[in-house]
Design a protein around this motif. Sequence first.
Motif, PDB file in Angstrom:
ATOM      1  N   ARG A   1       6.409  -3.014   9.915  1.00 10.63           N
ATOM      2  CA  ARG A   1       6.658  -1.704   9.316  1.00 10.63           C
ATOM      3  C   ARG A   1       5.444  -1.185   8.545  1.00 10.63           C
ATOM      4  N   ALA A   2       4.563  -2.081   8.169  1.00 12.16           N
ATOM      5  CA  ALA A   2       3.429  -1.674   7.329  1.00 12.16           C
ATOM      6  C   ALA A   2       2.306  -1.122   8.189  1.00 12.16           C
ATOM      7  N   ASP A   3       1.874   0.112   7.907  1.00  8.25           N
ATOM      8  CA  ASP A   3       0.742   0.673   8.631  1.00  8.25           C
ATOM      9  C   ASP A   3      -0.541   0.547   7.829  1.00  8.25           C
ATOM     10  N   ALA A   4      -0.418   0.273   6.550  1.00 11.37           N
ATOM     11  CA  ALA A   4      -1.600   0.111   5.704  1.00 11.37           C
ATOM     12  C   ALA A   4      -1.304  -0.893   4.603  1.00 11.37           C
ATOM     13  N   MET A   5      -2.337  -1.602   4.208  1.00 13.01           N
ATOM     14  CA  MET A   5      -2.268  -2.521   3.074  1.00 13.01           C
ATOM     15  C   MET A   5      -3.351  -2.108   2.090  1.00 13.01           C
ATOM     16  N   GLY A   6      -2.990  -2.121   0.825  1.00 12.73           N
ATOM     17  CA  GLY A   6      -3.955  -1.706  -0.182  1.00 12.73           C
ATOM     18  C   GLY A   6      -4.036  -2.668  -1.339  1.00 12.73           C
ATOM     19  N   TRP A   7      -5.158  -2.584  -2.036  1.00 14.71           N
ATOM     20  CA  TRP A   7      -5.356  -3.315  -3.289  1.00 14.71           C
ATOM     21  C   TRP A   7      -5.533  -2.295  -4.407  1.00 14.71           C
ATOM     22  N   PHE A   8      -4.828  -2.519  -5.477  1.00 13.60           N
ATOM     23  CA  PHE A   8      -4.929  -1.722  -6.682  1.00 13.60           C
ATOM     24  C   PHE A   8      -5.192  -2.667  -7.843  1.00 13.60           C
ATOM     25  N   ARG A   9      -5.642  -2.113  -8.960  1.00 14.69           N
ATOM     26  CA  ARG A   9      -5.844  -2.952 -10.137  1.00 14.69           C
ATOM     27  C   ARG A   9      -5.449  -2.176 -11.389  1.00 14.69           C
ATOM     28  N   GLN A  10      -5.114  -2.941 -12.407  1.00 11.65           N
ATOM     29  CA  GLN A  10      -4.733  -2.335 -13.685  1.00 11.65           C
ATOM     30  C   GLN A  10      -5.308  -3.162 -14.815  1.00 11.65           C
ATOM     31  N   ALA A  11      -6.158  -2.521 -15.598  1.00 12.82           N
ATOM     32  CA  ALA A  11      -6.746  -3.166 -16.771  1.00 12.82           C
ATOM     33  C   ALA A  11      -5.878  -2.843 -17.981  1.00 12.82           C
ATOM     34  N   PRO A  12      -5.957  -3.660 -19.031  1.00 13.25           N
ATOM     35  CA  PRO A  12      -5.146  -3.417 -20.232  1.00 13.25           C
ATOM     36  C   PRO A  12      -5.377  -2.024 -20.794  1.00 13.25           C
ATOM     37  N   GLY A  13      -4.295  -1.309 -21.039  1.00 12.00           N
ATOM     38  CA  GLY A  13      -4.394   0.018 -21.625  1.00 12.00           C
ATOM     39  C   GLY A  13      -4.795   1.114 -20.667  1.00 12.00           C
ATOM     40  N   LYS A  14      -4.941   0.769 -19.387  1.00  7.36           N
ATOM     41  CA  LYS A  14      -5.362   1.764 -18.398  1.00  7.36           C
ATOM     42  C   LYS A  14      -4.304   1.908 -17.305  1.00  7.36           C
ATOM     43  N   GLU A  15      -4.392   3.011 -16.581  1.00  9.28           N
ATOM     44  CA  GLU A  15      -3.473   3.226 -15.470  1.00  9.28           C
ATOM     45  C   GLU A  15      -3.915   2.403 -14.265  1.00  9.28           C
ATOM     46  N   ARG A  16      -2.945   2.153 -13.392  1.00  8.46           N
ATOM     47  CA  ARG A  16      -3.253   1.445 -12.156  1.00  8.46           C
ATOM     48  C   ARG A  16      -4.166   2.323 -11.301  1.00  8.46           C
ATOM     49  N   GLU A  17      -5.196   1.705 -10.710  1.00  9.31           N
ATOM     50  CA  GLU A  17      -6.145   2.471  -9.918  1.00  9.31           C
ATOM     51  C   GLU A  17      -6.373   1.848  -8.552  1.00  9.31           C
ATOM     52  N   PHE A  18      -6.705   2.690  -7.622  1.00 10.33           N
ATOM     53  CA  PHE A  18      -6.972   2.272  -6.253  1.00 10.33           C
ATOM     54  C   PHE A  18      -8.274   1.483  -6.178  1.00 10.33           C
ATOM     55  N   VAL A  19      -8.279   0.446  -5.363  1.00 13.35           N
ATOM     56  CA  VAL A  19      -9.482  -0.362  -5.149  1.00 13.35           C
ATOM     57  C   VAL A  19      -9.939  -0.264  -3.691  1.00 13.35           C
ATOM     58  N   ALA A  20      -9.050  -0.619  -2.779  1.00 10.13           N
ATOM     59  CA  ALA A  20      -9.404  -0.615  -1.358  1.00 10.13           C
ATOM     60  C   ALA A  20      -8.139  -0.622  -0.521  1.00 10.13           C
ATOM     61  N   ALA A  21      -8.274  -0.182   0.731  1.00 12.04           N
ATOM     62  CA  ALA A  21      -7.134  -0.197   1.648  1.00 12.04           C
ATOM     63  C   ALA A  21      -7.633  -0.348   3.070  1.00 12.04           C
ATOM     64  N   ILE A  22      -6.732  -0.796   3.934  1.00  7.58           N
ATOM     65  CA  ILE A  22      -7.072  -0.963   5.336  1.00  7.58           C
ATOM     66  C   ILE A  22      -5.880  -0.554   6.189  1.00  7.58           C
ATOM     67  N   LEU A  23      -6.145   0.162   7.262  1.00 10.92           N
ATOM     68  CA  LEU A  23      -5.102   0.486   8.223  1.00 10.92           C
ATOM     69  C   LEU A  23      -4.891  -0.738   9.100  1.00 10.92           C
ATOM     70  N   VAL A  24      -3.680  -1.215   9.105  1.00 16.23           N
ATOM     71  CA  VAL A  24      -3.391  -2.514   9.699  1.00 16.23           C
ATOM     72  C   VAL A  24      -3.696  -2.562  11.192  1.00 16.23           C
TER      73      VAL A  24
END
Length: 124
Positions: free
Chosen positions: A29-52
């Motif tokens: 079912r997954a067409d893409a996988m992504g990595w996100f990160r969240q530092a203390p006190g900050k919003e979650r942010e996009f890092v990288a993604a790949i179309l499966v």
Amino acid sequence: VHVVESGGGLVQPGGSLRLSCAASGRTDRADAMGWFRQAPGKEREFVAAILVYVGNTYYADSVKGRFTISRDNTNNMVNLQMNSLKPEDTAVYFCAARTSIIGAIDLSESYDFWGQGTQVTVSS
């Protein structure tokens, strides 16, 4: 789809780490996988993604040239190779699966299934 991250840890500035994301369940079912990160006190942010299925990759400007995302469809794995790490890369890193082609690849709202996160700390 169930995803589990591994590979976080403590590394010195300039060092490398490799994060892995194992997917199970209805992985078709997954067409893409992504990595996100969240530092203390900050919003979650996009890092990288790949179309499966086609392999196209996408990166945040802050990690371009340092991080590489790759997939292993045989084993339902997605990896994030992180080189030249900086203290500002310190965060909890999350793997996520997107099951709909609707939604921008770099928005967390586009992803339906998330892992529990793995801590990456870059410090001397």
